[in-house]
Design a protein around this motif. Structure first.
Motif, PDB file in Angstrom:
ATOM      1  N   GLY A 109      -1.287  19.713  -0.675  1.00  0.00           N
ATOM      2  CA  GLY A 109      -2.263  18.799  -1.238  1.00  0.00           C
ATOM      3  C   GLY A 109      -2.320  18.879  -2.749  1.00  0.00           C
ATOM      4  N   ARG A 110      -1.963  17.816  -3.417  1.00  0.00           N
ATOM      5  CA  ARG A 110      -2.043  17.745  -4.871  1.00  0.00           C
ATOM      6  C   ARG A 110      -2.327  16.309  -5.315  1.00  0.00           C
ATOM      7  NH1 ARG A 110       2.352  16.677  -8.516  1.00  0.00           N
ATOM      8  NH2 ARG A 110       1.802  17.116 -10.702  1.00  0.00           N
ATOM      9  N   HIS A 111      -1.470  15.386  -4.929  1.00  0.00           N
ATOM     10  CA  HIS A 111      -1.593  14.023  -5.443  1.00  0.00           C
ATOM     11  C   HIS A 111      -1.479  12.949  -4.363  1.00  0.00           C
ATOM     12  CE1 HIS A 111       2.620  14.748  -5.039  1.00  0.00           C
ATOM     13  NE2 HIS A 111       3.014  13.655  -5.637  1.00  0.00           N
ATOM     14  N   GLY A 112      -1.711  13.356  -3.102  1.00  0.00           N
ATOM     15  CA  GLY A 112      -1.692  12.339  -2.059  1.00  0.00           C
ATOM     16  C   GLY A 112      -1.319  12.849  -0.684  1.00  0.00           C
ATOM     17  N   ASP A 113      -0.466  13.871  -0.611  1.00  0.00           N
ATOM     18  CA  ASP A 113       0.034  14.484   0.628  1.00  0.00           C
ATOM     19  C   ASP A 113       0.261  13.452   1.733  1.00  0.00           C
ATOM     20  OD1 ASP A 113      -2.780  14.648   2.020  1.00  0.00           O
ATOM     21  OD2 ASP A 113      -3.070  15.820   0.197  1.00  0.00           O
ATOM     22  N   GLU A 114      -0.496  13.480   2.821  1.00  0.00           N
ATOM     23  CA  GLU A 114      -0.255  12.573   3.940  1.00  0.00           C
ATOM     24  C   GLU A 114      -0.370  11.104   3.531  1.00  0.00           C
ATOM     25  OE1 GLU A 114       0.684  13.353   7.254  1.00  0.00           O
ATOM     26  OE2 GLU A 114       1.122  15.196   6.144  1.00  0.00           O
ATOM     27  N   GLY A 115      -1.187  10.857   2.530  1.00  0.00           N
ATOM     28  CA  GLY A 115      -1.356   9.483   2.066  1.00  0.00           C
ATOM     29  C   GLY A 115      -0.095   8.873   1.505  1.00  0.00           C
ATOM     30  N   LEU A 116       0.825   9.717   1.020  1.00  0.00           N
ATOM     31  CA  LEU A 116       2.048   9.209   0.402  1.00  0.00           C
ATOM     32  C   LEU A 116       3.021   8.622   1.420  1.00  0.00           C
ATOM     33  CD1 LEU A 116       2.674  12.000  -2.272  1.00  0.00           C
ATOM     34  CD2 LEU A 116       1.362   9.875  -2.467  1.00  0.00           C
ATOM     35  N   LEU A 151     -12.309  18.453 -11.071  1.00  0.00           N
ATOM     36  CA  LEU A 151     -12.759  17.684  -9.925  1.00  0.00           C
ATOM     37  C   LEU A 151     -14.288  17.601  -9.893  1.00  0.00           C
ATOM     38  CD1 LEU A 151     -11.545  16.146  -7.568  1.00  0.00           C
ATOM     39  CD2 LEU A 151     -11.700  18.231  -6.192  1.00  0.00           C
ATOM     40  N   ASP A 152     -14.947  18.695 -10.242  1.00  0.00           N
ATOM     41  CA  ASP A 152     -16.410  18.688 -10.284  1.00  0.00           C
ATOM     42  C   ASP A 152     -16.929  17.693 -11.315  1.00  0.00           C
ATOM     43  OD1 ASP A 152     -16.510  20.601  -8.323  1.00  0.00           O
ATOM     44  OD2 ASP A 152     -16.936  22.280  -9.672  1.00  0.00           O
ATOM     45  N   GLU A 153     -16.282  17.651 -12.468  1.00  0.00           N
ATOM     46  CA  GLU A 153     -16.688  16.704 -13.506  1.00  0.00           C
ATOM     47  C   GLU A 153     -16.450  15.268 -13.038  1.00  0.00           C
ATOM     48  OE1 GLU A 153     -18.242  15.058 -16.826  1.00  0.00           O
ATOM     49  OE2 GLU A 153     -18.308  17.175 -16.273  1.00  0.00           O
ATOM     50  N   GLY A 182     -23.047  -1.570   2.598  1.00  0.00           N
ATOM     51  CA  GLY A 182     -22.550  -1.586   3.960  1.00  0.00           C
ATOM     52  C   GLY A 182     -21.050  -1.629   4.097  1.00  0.00           C
ATOM     53  N   TYR A 183     -20.325  -1.413   2.990  1.00  0.00           N
ATOM     54  CA  TYR A 183     -18.862  -1.427   3.043  1.00  0.00           C
ATOM     55  C   TYR A 183     -18.322  -0.139   3.675  1.00  0.00           C
ATOM     56  CZ  TYR A 183     -18.100  -5.553   0.085  1.00  0.00           C
ATOM     57  OH  TYR A 183     -18.049  -6.840  -0.408  1.00  0.00           O
ATOM     58  N   VAL A 184     -17.234  -0.288   4.430  1.00  0.00           N
ATOM     59  CA  VAL A 184     -16.416   0.847   4.813  1.00  0.00           C
ATOM     60  C   VAL A 184     -15.185   0.821   3.916  1.00  0.00           C
ATOM     61  CG1 VAL A 184     -17.240   1.013   7.171  1.00  0.00           C
ATOM     62  CG2 VAL A 184     -15.313  -0.509   6.660  1.00  0.00           C
ATOM     63  N   SER A 185     -14.539   1.971   3.747  1.00  0.00           N
ATOM     64  CA  SER A 185     -13.445   2.042   2.778  1.00  0.00           C
ATOM     65  C   SER A 185     -12.349   2.968   3.274  1.00  0.00           C
ATOM     66  CB  SER A 185     -13.963   2.509   1.417  1.00  0.00           C
ATOM     67  OG  SER A 185     -14.676   3.732   1.547  1.00  0.00           O
ATOM     68  N   PHE A 186     -11.126   2.701   2.801  1.00  0.00           N
ATOM     69  CA  PHE A 186      -9.960   3.454   3.270  1.00  0.00           C
ATOM     70  C   PHE A 186      -9.082   3.832   2.093  1.00  0.00           C
ATOM     71  CE2 PHE A 186      -5.702   3.978   5.111  1.00  0.00           C
ATOM     72  CZ  PHE A 186      -5.983   4.790   6.208  1.00  0.00           C
ATOM     73  N   GLN A 187      -8.759   5.129   2.002  1.00  0.00           N
ATOM     74  CA  GLN A 187      -7.859   5.644   0.975  1.00  0.00           C
ATOM     75  C   GLN A 187      -6.470   5.839   1.557  1.00  0.00           C
ATOM     76  OE1 GLN A 187      -6.659   9.127   1.237  1.00  0.00           O
ATOM     77  NE2 GLN A 187      -5.181   8.642  -0.384  1.00  0.00           N
ATOM     78  N   SER A 188      -5.471   5.309   0.848  1.00  0.00           N
ATOM     79  CA  SER A 188      -4.083   5.564   1.231  1.00  0.00           C
ATOM     80  C   SER A 188      -3.236   5.659  -0.030  1.00  0.00           C
ATOM     81  CB  SER A 188      -3.544   4.448   2.139  1.00  0.00           C
ATOM     82  OG  SER A 188      -3.459   3.212   1.440  1.00  0.00           O
ATOM     83  N   GLY A 189      -2.148   6.429   0.053  1.00  0.00           N
ATOM     84  CA  GLY A 189      -1.245   6.541  -1.081  1.00  0.00           C
ATOM     85  C   GLY A 189      -1.661   7.606  -2.080  1.00  0.00           C
ATOM     86  N   LYS A 190      -1.357   7.342  -3.331  1.00  0.00           N
ATOM     87  CA  LYS A 190      -1.589   8.312  -4.404  1.00  0.00           C
ATOM     88  C   LYS A 190      -3.089   8.571  -4.570  1.00  0.00           C
ATOM     89  CE  LYS A 190       1.354   9.511  -7.079  1.00  0.00           C
ATOM     90  NZ  LYS A 190       1.604   9.210  -8.495  1.00  0.00           N
ATOM     91  N   TRP A 191      -3.457   9.837  -4.577  1.00  0.00           N
ATOM     92  CA  TRP A 191      -4.860  10.219  -4.751  1.00  0.00           C
ATOM     93  C   TRP A 191      -4.912  11.668  -5.221  1.00  0.00           C
ATOM     94  CZ3 TRP A 191      -9.302   8.316  -5.722  1.00  0.00           C
ATOM     95  CH2 TRP A 191     -10.463   9.068  -5.539  1.00  0.00           C
ATOM     96  N   TRP A 192      -5.541  11.888  -6.377  1.00  0.00           N
ATOM     97  CA  TRP A 192      -5.619  13.209  -6.985  1.00  0.00           C
ATOM     98  C   TRP A 192      -6.969  13.882  -6.784  1.00  0.00           C
ATOM     99  CZ3 TRP A 192      -1.461  15.285  -9.799  1.00  0.00           C
ATOM    100  CH2 TRP A 192      -0.392  14.402 -10.026  1.00  0.00           C
ATOM    101  N   GLY A 193      -7.896  13.215  -6.130  1.00  0.00           N
ATOM    102  CA  GLY A 193      -9.267  13.686  -6.088  1.00  0.00           C
ATOM    103  C   GLY A 193      -9.639  14.541  -4.899  1.00  0.00           C
ATOM    104  N   GLY A 194      -8.693  15.358  -4.394  1.00  0.00           N
ATOM    105  CA  GLY A 194      -8.989  16.195  -3.243  1.00  0.00           C
ATOM    106  C   GLY A 194      -8.954  15.397  -1.953  1.00  0.00           C
ATOM    107  N   HIS A 195      -9.787  15.761  -0.992  1.00  0.00           N
ATOM    108  CA  HIS A 195      -9.889  15.041   0.274  1.00  0.00           C
ATOM    109  C   HIS A 195     -10.439  13.631   0.028  1.00  0.00           C
ATOM    110  CE1 HIS A 195     -11.320  14.069   4.360  1.00  0.00           C
ATOM    111  NE2 HIS A 195     -10.506  15.029   4.789  1.00  0.00           N
ATOM    112  N   TRP A 196     -10.043  12.675   0.875  1.00  0.00           N
ATOM    113  CA  TRP A 196     -10.508  11.306   0.665  1.00  0.00           C
ATOM    114  C   TRP A 196     -12.035  11.202   0.663  1.00  0.00           C
ATOM    115  CZ3 TRP A 196     -13.321   9.864   4.894  1.00  0.00           C
ATOM    116  CH2 TRP A 196     -12.967  10.380   6.148  1.00  0.00           C
TER     117      TRP A 196
END
Length: 452
Positions: free
Chosen positions: A180-187, A131-133, A148-162
């Motif tokens: 928490g591993r690959h998306g948790d609540e996002g899934l 993750l550090d790399e 100036g963009y805002v952004s939203f993460q949903s679904g599959k995500w392996w990179g820790g907290h959004w």
């Protein structure tokens, strides 16, 4: 020296305007625009499993419509046949050997079963190096935030907290003590409705902020638990219930895509929104084992593991076209997105802006990589390299790596004549093999461990 006349100044301004308009037309966008951007990321679906790609039973009318209204590349590929490295490439514009995420989990011995809380916590500690790399490399939402963009993460995500992915909002917490591993609540997105995305959109619209959405639902990914109405629809058509359930999941994904695009339309944002569609890796449903994939798809270098349609839709800026010839890659998504908002790609990005017709026509080859599911060392990706892949014109070559001890046979296919990769032509075409292996080494040599 006499000052320039008004006629000269007017002529200069007109000429400059013509040049700017010409460049905008050539590259398919205006540099001053700030379009909203939506990435739609299918999860575990083969390139054949859409209506518009010719599946005889799976119905995907909303994705078919998206493909008809956009620039659709049918010869698209992802950078890896596994979700974590594939998604990391999409959001950074880098290959797995560059961003450090080559597999889903660190390799380690643990006496208890995988995926339990103790295992999750041990995994999280070991995953930190990766993750550090990964976080050394700016992500698309991080770069867009500068404008100036805002952004939203949903679904599959392996990179820790959004937040660690550079998003300004999201769903995934990444806490291993809470799964928490690959998306948790996002899934939950898609499977349990679209409200989190819609709420984010409403706020962005109210604040007049351009937005970026990462919609990576756990669809059609297993567990294959579609609504019963969809399952019943496909049971009479499928050879087994396991296949019917997978087919139904593909349509469920399509329904949610329609819901998202309908929201964009209802808010009057369609003309100022760039929508990009891709899948993270392929899938062949095992007919006899529910929720399981068959060999030659996920985690394998065959086209059923790495090929995907890639769609770019931006009305008025991108002309709709079904491109069945040009080679494209998910590595291009970041570069194309940055170009659409007037930003230059970062130096390490190897993709192209697919809206630049000259760059697209000059491209002759694309690449992919196949690593083991579990990663051995963040600074030594070659340890778990199973295959390097190059697609060049009609040819596709698969070169086994050190982690592919059971099979060191080089594979060469005429991928246009033999899309299911049934006939290895390596012995018949030694010159082609030699050239493509040399081209692979120029791109990335596992022995050197870095780009040449």
């Amino acid at each position: 020296m006499k000052p320039p006349s008004m006629n000269f100044i007017l002529s200069y301004k007109i000429s400059l305007t013509v040049v700017i308009l010409f460049l905008s037309a050539s590259f398919g966008f205006s540099q001053t625009e700030k379009p909203n951007i939506i990435y739609i990321l299918s999860d575990d679906q083969s390139w054949t499993d859409y209506g518009f790609t010719g599946h005889p039973h799976i119905e995907t009318p909303r994705i078919d419509q998206l493909a008809a209204e956009g620039l659709t590349f049918t010869r698209g590929y992802v950078t890896a046949p596994l979700c974590s490295p594939s998604l990391a490439s999409i959001i950074t514009g880098l290959y797995p050997y560059q961003h450090g995420i080559t597999g889903n989990d660190p390799e380690f011995i643990f006496e208890k079963p995988r995926y339990q809380t103790d295992w999750q916590e041990a995994r999280s500690r070991l995953y930190k190096d990766y993750l550090d790399e990964f976080q050394k490399h700016p992500t698309v939402p991080q770069l867009l935030q500068k404008l100036g963009y805002v952004s939203f993460q949903s679904g599959k995500w392996w990179g820790g907290h959004w937040k660690e992915g550079g998003f300004t909002d999201g769903m995934t917490h990444g806490d291993p003590t809470r799964g928490g591993r690959h998306g948790d609540e996002g899934l939950k997105i898609g499977r349990e409705g679209m409200d989190p995305i819609f709420d984010f959109m409403d706020q962005a619209i109210a604040d007049q902020d351009p937005f970026f959405i990462w919609y990576a639902p756990f669809l059609p990914h297993s567990p294959h638990t579609p609504p019963d109405s969809l399952l019943q629809k496909y049971l009479p058509k499928a050879p087994t219930e396991a296949v019917a359930a997978y087919w139904a999941m593909c349509e469920w994904l399509d329904i949610t895509v329609g819901q998202l695009l309908d929201k964009v339309e209802e808010e009057g944002l369609t003309d100022n929104t760039l929508v990009v569609f891709v899948t993270d890796n392929g899938w062949i449903q095992d007919p006899d084992r529910p929720n399981r994939y068959a060999p030659g798809s996920k985690q394998d270098p065959q086209d059923m593991g790495i090929r995907t349609p890639i769609i770019y839709k931006w009305p008025g800026k991108i002309s709709p076209r079904m491109d069945t010839e040009n080679l494209t890659s998910s590595i291009d998504m970041a570069v194309t997105t940055l170009a659409a908002v007037g930003m230059e790609p970062l130096p390490d990005m190897q993709g192209i802006n697919v809206l630049d017709t000259k760059a697209l026509s000059k491209r002759k080859q694309i690449y992919s990589m196949d690593f083991s599911h579990d990663m051995a060392a963040v600074d030594q990706p070659e340890q778990t390299l199973e295959n390097r892949i190059i697609i060049s014109g009609t040819w596709k070559l698969i070169d086994p790596g050190t982690a592919n001890a059971d099979n060191q046979e080089v594979l060469l296919y005429d991928i246009l004549e033999d899309p299911m990769e049934t006939e290895n032509l390596a012995d018949e075409r030694p010159k082609v093999v030699k050239k493509l292996l040399a081209d692979l080494d120029k791109w990335w040599s596992a022995e050197a461990g870095s780009k040449q």
